[in-house]
Design a protein around this motif. Structure first.
Motif, PDB file in Angstrom:
ATOM      1  N   GLU A 172       0.864  -1.055  -0.016  1.00 34.90           N
ATOM      2  CA  GLU A 172       0.249  -0.089   0.049  1.00 34.90           C
ATOM      3  C   GLU A 172       0.963   1.280   0.188  1.00 34.90           C
ATOM      4  N   ALA A 173       0.596   2.145  -0.986  1.00 35.90           N
ATOM      5  CA  ALA A 173       1.588   3.351  -1.040  1.00 35.90           C
ATOM      6  C   ALA A 173       1.141   4.344  -0.058  1.00 35.90           C
ATOM      7  N   PRO A 174       2.089   5.157   0.432  1.00 35.61           N
ATOM      8  CA  PRO A 174       1.751   6.156   1.350  1.00 35.61           C
ATOM      9  C   PRO A 174       0.880   7.213   0.493  1.00 35.61           C
ATOM     10  N   GLU A 175       0.050   7.702   1.113  1.00 35.61           N
ATOM     11  CA  GLU A 175      -0.788   9.045   0.495  1.00 35.61           C
ATOM     12  C   GLU A 175      -0.486  10.268   1.250  1.00 35.61           C
ATOM     13  N   LEU A 176      -0.387  11.352   0.379  1.00 37.85           N
ATOM     14  CA  LEU A 176      -0.184  12.657   0.879  1.00 37.85           C
ATOM     15  C   LEU A 176      -1.265  13.745  -0.152  1.00 37.85           C
ATOM     16  N   ASP A 177      -1.793  14.534   0.899  1.00 37.69           N
ATOM     17  CA  ASP A 177      -2.586  15.427  -0.082  1.00 37.69           C
ATOM     18  C   ASP A 177      -2.081  16.190  -1.118  1.00 37.69           C
ATOM     19  N   SER A 178      -2.717  16.301  -2.224  1.00 34.16           N
ATOM     20  CA  SER A 178      -1.980  16.911  -3.445  1.00 34.16           C
ATOM     21  C   SER A 178      -1.290  18.214  -3.163  1.00 34.16           C
ATOM     22  N   HIS A 179      -2.209  18.990  -2.445  1.00 28.98           N
ATOM     23  CA  HIS A 179      -1.639  20.438  -2.096  1.00 28.98           C
ATOM     24  C   HIS A 179      -0.341  20.315  -1.060  1.00 28.98           C
ATOM     25  N   ILE A 180      -0.470  19.367  -0.044  1.00 28.11           N
ATOM     26  CA  ILE A 180       0.568  19.418   0.689  1.00 28.11           C
ATOM     27  C   ILE A 180       1.696  19.039   0.126  1.00 28.11           C
ATOM     28  N   ALA A 227       1.893  16.456 -11.202  1.00 29.63           N
ATOM     29  CA  ALA A 227       1.031  15.419 -11.482  1.00 29.63           C
ATOM     30  C   ALA A 227       0.276  14.869 -10.472  1.00 29.63           C
ATOM     31  N   ALA A 228       1.083  14.797  -9.318  1.00 31.22           N
ATOM     32  CA  ALA A 228       0.482  14.040  -8.102  1.00 31.22           C
ATOM     33  C   ALA A 228      -0.690  15.150  -7.634  1.00 31.22           C
ATOM     34  N   ALA A 229      -0.527  16.440  -7.825  1.00 34.85           N
ATOM     35  CA  ALA A 229      -1.038  17.412  -7.078  1.00 34.85           C
ATOM     36  C   ALA A 229      -2.630  17.538  -8.099  1.00 34.85           C
ATOM     37  N   ILE A 230      -2.850  16.729  -9.014  1.00 37.40           N
ATOM     38  CA  ILE A 230      -4.084  17.078  -9.615  1.00 37.40           C
ATOM     39  C   ILE A 230      -5.196  16.638  -8.873  1.00 37.40           C
ATOM     40  N   PRO A 231      -6.201  17.442  -8.472  1.00 39.38           N
ATOM     41  CA  PRO A 231      -7.180  17.116  -7.583  1.00 39.38           C
ATOM     42  C   PRO A 231      -7.998  15.669  -8.108  1.00 39.38           C
ATOM     43  N   VAL A 232      -8.452  15.007  -7.141  1.00 37.77           N
ATOM     44  CA  VAL A 232      -9.145  13.673  -7.328  1.00 37.77           C
ATOM     45  C   VAL A 232     -10.538  14.008  -8.040  1.00 37.77           C
ATOM     46  N   THR A 233     -11.335  14.950  -7.624  1.00 34.55           N
ATOM     47  CA  THR A 233     -12.582  15.328  -7.982  1.00 34.55           C
ATOM     48  C   THR A 233     -12.709  16.795  -8.372  1.00 34.55           C
ATOM     49  N   ALA A 276      -5.803   9.899 -14.207  1.00 33.09           N
ATOM     50  CA  ALA A 276      -4.475   8.660 -14.448  1.00 33.09           C
ATOM     51  C   ALA A 276      -3.938   8.861 -15.496  1.00 33.09           C
ATOM     52  N   THR A 277      -4.471   9.254 -16.863  1.00 37.55           N
ATOM     53  CA  THR A 277      -3.827   9.264 -17.997  1.00 37.55           C
ATOM     54  C   THR A 277      -2.804  10.413 -18.325  1.00 37.55           C
ATOM     55  N   ILE A 278      -3.246  11.525 -17.373  1.00 36.48           N
ATOM     56  CA  ILE A 278      -2.234  12.573 -17.406  1.00 36.48           C
ATOM     57  C   ILE A 278      -1.026  12.333 -16.495  1.00 36.48           C
ATOM     58  N   GLN A 279      -1.498  11.593 -15.314  1.00 37.61           N
ATOM     59  CA  GLN A 279      -0.111  11.228 -14.485  1.00 37.61           C
ATOM     60  C   GLN A 279       0.682  10.318 -15.371  1.00 37.61           C
ATOM     61  N   ALA A 280       0.075   9.193 -16.001  1.00 38.72           N
ATOM     62  CA  ALA A 280       1.051   8.277 -16.732  1.00 38.72           C
ATOM     63  C   ALA A 280       1.830   9.164 -17.789  1.00 38.72           C
ATOM     64  N   ILE A 281       1.255   9.729 -18.499  1.00 42.36           N
ATOM     65  CA  ILE A 281       1.971  10.506 -19.388  1.00 42.36           C
ATOM     66  C   ILE A 281       3.216  11.185 -18.878  1.00 42.36           C
TER      67      ILE A 281
END
Length: 562
Positions: free
Chosen positions: A42-50, A389-395, A406-411
């Motif tokens: 399980e990967a560690p999770e951080l808020d995108s803005h943080i 890329a990790a800071a893109i909001p989920v919703t 997910a597409t943007i993050q993969a590219i």
């Protein structure tokens, strides 16, 4: 606990990579990606803005502290061209091509998010390689200055594009006015906080507290500017310039502590970001599999964007720098002599007008074709691309999933790793093949700048010692005064040696006071020569560090006598 393990593992991998002569960023990402496929991981999770708020400000602040603002001004034209112009061109070109591709369903808005993410090169790797291989100082100054402002342009575009796609409210609806507002107010916030920091430091007079306060400055600048809807990146950079310039009036202990503290922070944060992104590789692929029937389409789109990003920079560098060389060549061939006299010769009056104070400091020398080639190949993407890329909001604002996240993050992942792999590993042999290293002439260029710095230090010491001999302290043996002057004169020319006071006596007190006065005059002379462009910034900083170490040694010896 998971984050601590990530940090420890990243540091360990970095140490091994350095020992093996490998690129740490790429190795960390690859190992992190492999670990992500372990069963039940399980990967560690951080808020995108943080992630952006914690990682980016200290990295930029550290770079600005160690970069001369006069050097930045002397190379302002290529820095702005690469740091702002090229970022905008790259972002919109990638957006236009990605939205046109039929392999992935990106609208122009989501494609612009992608373009802003992959637009800014990470000059950390290029500068590290260039310093190791001895790139010319002008090239190093351009690359470092570009890295300080390209993130601001890219992240401003990123925030505007994300707001448009997510449907969130922005402070100013017009994107052009918002960009201008952000670019103007951000530096103002940074300058104010930088001046406040220097004001507080003068009253602290405690190296430990000053260093701790310095660790707070980049976060304060970034958060304050962002709260005012301005560019936090520019606020951090300007604050770093102001504090870095003012630190020269601080004590040597503060400068030495900050130098090593910020080096450690840089290594820690860069290792953490690359490890964090690598550990999420499996989960990005799983999200892609859920969103697309075939990963082949995304892979094709990622390769197209990678090739596009790698082509845009060389073409843009050719247009920006090659055009200047071509126009100057044509001007020399076709120019005619101007009339020697005549009130009607407007061009003559304009040519006789001396340049302004700031314009005269701009370095207008053109880069050679070899230097242009190297600059065009330093387009490796890194921390900012992966963190954004990790800071893109989920919703979105309506609660719907952010389209094609997910597409943007993969590219972005493919572009970052691809440029690190291709350009990062081919840059050293390219520099060697072009014979661009200053080290190929037995350090002649470096030694020339060092001699200038040593001459400035020697002249400043001679001026102080002349005043000392003309107005010696009363009540001391002339022979003792002569010994003090001769000892300081000898050691002021060699910062690797340290005078050893015999005891805590009147002689030692006079010696200490005079020696510190000499050091202060030497620092002031070095800064003046650097600001006038007569000595390269790197040589000045090297000599300043030697003077700090010398003062530390003198102070330690004096204190041991108490």
């Amino acid at each position: 606990m998971e984050l601590i393990l990530v940090v420890v593992g990243a540091i360990a991998v970095t140490a091994v990579a350095h020992r093996r002569g490998l690129e740490p960023a790429l190795i960390i990402v690859m190992i992190g990606g492999a670990v992500s496929f372990l069963p039940d991981f399980e990967a560690p999770e951080l808020d995108s803005h943080i992630l952006l708020t914690v990682v980016l400000p200290p990295l930029l602040y550290s770079a600005a502290l160690n970069f001369s603002f006069p050097t930045f001004l002397r190379n302002i034209r290529p820095i702005l061209g690469l740091g702002v112009g090229l970022v905008v061109v790259t972002a919109f070109t990638v957006a236009a091509v990605a939205s046109w591709l039929v392999v992935v369903p990106l609208t122009f808005g989501t494609a612009l998010v992608l373009g802003a993410i992959v637009a800014p090169p990470d000059a950390v790797t290029a500068v590290a390689v260039g310093r190791k291989l001895g790139l010319p100082k002008k090239v190093m100054a351009i690359l470092t200055g570009e890295s300080l402002i390209n993130d601001a342009a890219a992240l401003t575009l990123f925030s505007i594009a994300v707001a448009q796609v997510a449907g969130t409210h922005t402070f100013i609806e017009n994107p052009f006015l918002l960009f201008t507002y952000s670019a103007v107010l951000g530096p103002v916030v940074g300058a104010v906080l930088g001046l406040v920091t220097l004001w507080i430091r003068k009253r602290l007079a405690n190296p430990g507290l000053e260093t701790v306060q310095g660790l707070v400055v980049p976060f304060a600048a970034f958060i304050t500017a962002e709260e005012l809807h301005a560019s936090g990146v520019l606020a951090v950079v300007v604050a770093g310039f102001v504090v870095g310039n003012g630190t020269l009036s601080a004590g040597y202990q503060t400068r030495l502590q900050e130098r090593y503290v910020w080096n450690s922070v840089d290594v820690l944060l860069e290792a953490f970001v690359f490890a964090y992104i690598g550990l999420h590789l499996r989960f990005v692929l799983e999200d892609l599999r859920d969103a697309h029937e075939s990963l082949t389409e995304v892979a094709i789109a990622a390769l197209i964007v990678l090739v596009l990003v790698m082509l845009i920079r060389p073409l843009s560098v050719l247009l920006m720098f090659g055009r200047n060389k071509l126009s100057s060549h044509v001007e020399r061939k076709l120019s005619v002599p101007a009339p020697a006299v005549g009130r009607g010769a407007r061009g003559m009056r304009r040519a006789d007008k001396p340049p302004g104070k700031w314009r005269s400091r701009i370095d207008r020398r053109s880069l050679s074709w070899q230097e242009n080639v190297v600059v065009s190949w330093t387009g490796m993407r890194g921390v900012v691309t992966l963190a954004a890329a990790a800071a893109i909001p989920v919703t979105t604002a309506s609660g719907e999933p952010f389209p094609e996240r997910a597409t943007i993050q993969a590219i972005a992942f493919v572009v970052s790793v691809g440029t690190l792999l291709i350009q990062g590993w081919t840059l050293p042999p390219l520099i060697s093949r072009l014979r661009l290293s200053r080290f190929s002439d037995d350090h002649a260029a470096d030694r020339g700048e060092e001699l200038k710095a040593e001459r400035a230090v020697h002249d400043a010491a001679e001026e102080v010692l002349a005043q000392f001999r003309a107005n010696p302290p009363a009540g001391m043996d002339p022979q003792v005064l002569a010994d003090i002057g001769n000892t300081i004169a000898r050691h002021s020319q060699d910062a690797d040696q340290m005078p050893d006071p015999e005891a805590h006596t009147k002689r030692a007190e006079v010696f200490s006071a005079l020696y510190r006065e000499v050091l202060s005059a030497q620092r002031a002379a070095l800064i003046a020569e650097r600001d006038e462009g007569r000595i390269e910034d790197e040589a000045v900083r090297g000599m300043l560090e030697r003077l700090d170490l010398q003062e530390a040694g003198v102070s330690a010896r004096l204190e041991s006598r108490l």
